[in-house]
Enzyme design. Sequence first.
Site, PDB file in Angstrom:
ATOM      1  N   ASP A   8       0.866  -1.176   0.000  1.00  0.00           N
ATOM      2  CA  ASP A   8       0.000   0.000   0.000  1.00  0.00           C
ATOM      3  C   ASP A   8       0.903   1.226   0.000  1.00  0.00           C
ATOM      4  O   ASP A   8       2.108   1.119   0.259  1.00  0.00           O
ATOM      5  CB  ASP A   8      -0.879  -0.023   1.253  1.00  0.00           C
ATOM      6  CG  ASP A   8      -1.697   1.237   1.401  1.00  0.00           C
ATOM      7  OD1 ASP A   8      -2.415   1.605   0.462  1.00  0.00           O
ATOM      8  OD2 ASP A   8      -1.601   1.859   2.482  1.00  0.00           O
ATOM      9  N   ASP A  10      -0.256   5.165   0.884  1.00  0.00           N
ATOM     10  CA  ASP A  10      -0.550   6.148   1.923  1.00  0.00           C
ATOM     11  C   ASP A  10      -0.508   5.516   3.305  1.00  0.00           C
ATOM     12  O   ASP A  10      -1.264   4.583   3.597  1.00  0.00           O
ATOM     13  CB  ASP A  10      -1.928   6.771   1.691  1.00  0.00           C
ATOM     14  CG  ASP A  10      -1.959   7.695   0.474  1.00  0.00           C
ATOM     15  OD1 ASP A  10      -0.990   8.455   0.291  1.00  0.00           O
ATOM     16  OD2 ASP A  10      -2.936   7.655  -0.293  1.00  0.00           O
TER      17      ASP A  10
END
Length: 262
Positions: A8, A10
């Site tokens: 991922d 953020d």
Amino acid sequence: MLRAICFDLDGTLADTEPLGHRPAYNRAFREAGLGWRWTAKLYRDLLQHPGGGRDRLRHYMQSYEPEWPEAMELDTSDPEALIRDLHARKAQHFHKIVEKGEVPLRPGVERLIGEASAAGVKLAVVSNASRGTVASLLAHSLGKTIGGQLDVVLCGDEGYAKKPAPDLYLEAMRQLGVQPDEAIAVEDSRLGLRAALDAGMATVVTLNKITRNEDFSGADLVVDSLGEPEAPTTLARPTLLNEGWVTLADLRAAQQRHASLA
């Protein structure tokens, strides 16, 4: 056998939410003449709503500012137009923040990516963020060294259902040419964990200030950071294998634990 790692972006690769996105939203609101301000607590609550930036703005307007046209004395009957305008302004401010180097990588990211790449493990970034946001971070925060080691980059504005749906992870594995039991996801939130688990993947969670109190039941490894020799991981469930920071061997062990419970 571990053949791929899907990161991922953020909150996982960089603390983009408190350092980049939230201040960018608030600057966009001021620039547009709105009296809105997203505090750290409010933003943390908004992040629990699935989707990307436009979805978050829409949810905020509907749930927190239901009378926004009258309250703000705005002459518009099209809230979607305001959402598009605010999101575009926010994106410009976010890019400026990133270009100034104000959103550094989290500890251990560059080290672990380098270790995995050297071992021939495929690498992907799988994010709900827009392609523009991801491209900006790849160009500045992640740098050419890390960006050049990525085999796949998938973003939330490319037609796939966003996390917590598993679609982005399933497409990443298709493009990487691996099966779920050959890959592991590195996430920072409950929504991301749900997406990875529903895709059939082992999952490592790296906590941050925004997500540390979320429920991460089902994760195969939970740490407060990937860690570095000079900034070791101080929380790890279960305990790391040999070092005070997450290594490729730890990811392989997490994947094997997941497989044994499947």
